[in-house]
Design an enzyme around this catalytic site. Structure first.
Site, PDB file in Angstrom:
ATOM      1  N   LYS A  66      43.278  37.509  57.095  1.00  0.00           N
ATOM      2  CA  LYS A  66      42.039  36.764  56.194  1.00  0.00           C
ATOM      3  C   LYS A  66      42.967  35.228  56.219  1.00  0.00           C
ATOM      4  O   LYS A  66      43.806  35.201  55.559  1.00  0.00           O
ATOM      5  CB  LYS A  66      41.530  37.170  55.083  1.00  0.00           C
ATOM      6  CG  LYS A  66      40.847  36.366  54.246  1.00  0.00           C
ATOM      7  CD  LYS A  66      40.564  36.677  52.786  1.00  0.00           C
ATOM      8  CE  LYS A  66      39.845  35.896  51.887  1.00  0.00           C
ATOM      9  NZ  LYS A  66      39.496  36.422  50.393  1.00  0.00           N
TER      10      LYS A  66
ATOM     11  N   TYR B 245      46.730  38.371  54.378  1.00  0.00           N
ATOM     12  CA  TYR B 245      45.580  37.333  53.658  1.00  0.00           C
ATOM     13  C   TYR B 245      46.763  35.961  53.292  1.00  0.00           C
ATOM     14  O   TYR B 245      47.621  36.107  52.816  1.00  0.00           O
ATOM     15  CB  TYR B 245      45.222  38.070  52.512  1.00  0.00           C
ATOM     16  CG  TYR B 245      44.506  37.023  51.505  1.00  0.00           C
ATOM     17  CD1 TYR B 245      43.844  35.981  51.975  1.00  0.00           C
ATOM     18  CD2 TYR B 245      44.122  37.625  50.288  1.00  0.00           C
ATOM     19  CE1 TYR B 245      42.987  35.262  50.935  1.00  0.00           C
ATOM     20  CE2 TYR B 245      43.356  36.666  49.376  1.00  0.00           C
ATOM     21  CZ  TYR B 245      42.785  35.577  49.627  1.00  0.00           C
ATOM     22  OH  TYR B 245      42.039  34.948  48.921  1.00  0.00           O
TER      23      TYR B 245
ATOM     24  N   ILE C 218      35.438  36.788  54.942  1.00  0.00           N
ATOM     25  CA  ILE C 218      35.468  37.476  53.789  1.00  0.00           C
ATOM     26  C   ILE C 218      35.024  36.352  52.748  1.00  0.00           C
ATOM     27  O   ILE C 218      35.689  35.338  52.554  1.00  0.00           O
ATOM     28  CB  ILE C 218      36.934  37.718  53.616  1.00  0.00           C
ATOM     29  CG1 ILE C 218      37.225  38.756  54.561  1.00  0.00           C
ATOM     30  CG2 ILE C 218      37.001  38.510  52.281  1.00  0.00           C
ATOM     31  CD1 ILE C 218      38.871  39.613  54.460  1.00  0.00           C
TER      32      ILE C 218
ATOM     33  N   THR D 190      38.811  37.602  44.480  1.00  0.00           N
ATOM     34  CA  THR D 190      37.703  37.472  43.786  1.00  0.00           C
ATOM     35  C   THR D 190      37.452  38.575  42.741  1.00  0.00           C
ATOM     36  O   THR D 190      36.632  38.573  41.852  1.00  0.00           O
ATOM     37  CB  THR D 190      36.504  37.282  44.737  1.00  0.00           C
ATOM     38  OG1 THR D 190      37.100  36.248  45.599  1.00  0.00           O
ATOM     39  CG2 THR D 190      35.327  36.929  43.993  1.00  0.00           C
TER      40      THR D 190
END
Length: 298
Positions: free
Chosen positions: A167, A139, A209, A51
């Site tokens: 994540k 992730y 998250i 992001t």
């Protein structure tokens, strides 16, 4: 219900990286965003993750942005550094540059585009973990990387002392139980999908998250606090209010919509992104405005 707080938990923002109209990182705007999250009760910040447009920042820009985020936070909120890359050597370089920085952890994405095998992913994350003492968060986001880090591989990686959590952004809440079974109950499970984040916490996840957190930080923090306390009915009330945002912030590729929403709310002075990402299309803007209104933000 979480009876003790793990190293990472709650509402963790996948922070946008504000840019000025020259396409450079706007550090004045970044400082204001960090303050916004501290005041709003956000539990930690991920600096230059997906992001945060890590893919279009140079290594030097990534490191500088992380270090400035640390400076602005001044020990008041944990900072997790986005250090992932699809070349193991590059991820190691990024991580080593932050070894003495004071970051609370590193978030390392599954290598994208080159589609490694499970053994390749294992060796990749193992090599990164061995170059540092910084706690590592895996992730997994197959929709972006083209590869799925399976629970069995997560279980193997959990045996490495400083790989402490994941994540998990598949949106598959059954992964909570599968990963806990393979990696143990103390392995930190953080949802990477706002739409199913609360559901994953009901099943034993420790937090989210979040993209939504960028513009609804106080609500997300409160929702996660309630969930961690086992007050899921109350948490669901907040989640219902944010449901349209969870969905519509992905009406175009993340972080296009959330950056525009942050601009609309006055959190950043410009909605500018780096190419190949472009500003939210005019036809998508009314949907984001409606979602902001439904959430009580406009």
């Amino acid at each position: 219900m979480t009876t003790h707080r793990p190293l990472f938990y709650g509402s963790i923002t996948a922070l946008i990286t504000p840019m000025n109209n020259h396409g450079e990182v706007d550090f004045n705007a970044l400082k204001k965003l960090v303050e916004y999250h501290i005041v709003s009760g956000t539990h930690a910040i991920v600096s230059v993750g997906t992001t945060g447009e890590s893919a279009t920042l140079s290594i030097a820009e990534n490191v500088k942005t992380i270090l400035k985020t640390l400076e602005f936070a001044d020990g008041r909120i944990p900072i997790i550094a986005g250090t992932g890359a699809n070349a193991t050597s590059e991820a190691i370089t990024m991580t080593k540059l932050l070894n003495d920085s004071g970051v609370a952890g590193c978030l390392s994405v599954v290598p994208y585009y080159n589609k490694p095998t499970q053994e390749g992913m294992y060796q990749h994350f193992k090599a990164i973990a061995e170059c540092t003492d910084i706690p590592q968060i895996l992730y997994n986001v197959p929709s972006r990387t083209g590869s799925d880090l399976l629970p069995e591989t997560v279980g193997r990686l959990s045996q490495i002392a400083n790989i402490v959590g994941i994540k998990e952004a598949t949106g598959d809440v059954s992964r909570v139980a599968k990963i806990k079974q393979m990696a143990g109950e103390d392995f930190i499970f953080l949802s990477g999908d706002d739409a199913t984040g609360l559901e994953s916490m009901k099943l034993g996840g420790q937090g989210v998250i979040s993209v939504t957190n960028n513009i609804a930080a106080a609500d997300m923090a409160k929702m996660c606090e309630l969930a961690l306390a086992g007050k899921f009915d109350e948490a669901e009330i907040i989640n219902d209010k944010l449901r349209a945002l969870h969905k519509d912030l992905f009406i175009e590729s993340n972080p296009i919509p959330v950056k525009w929403a942050a601009y609309k709310l006055g959190l950043v002075p410009d909605p500018i992104l780096r190419l190949p990402l472009t500003t939210l299309s005019e036809q998508a803007q009314p949907k984001i405005i409606n979602a902001l209104k439904n959430a009580g933000l406009l």
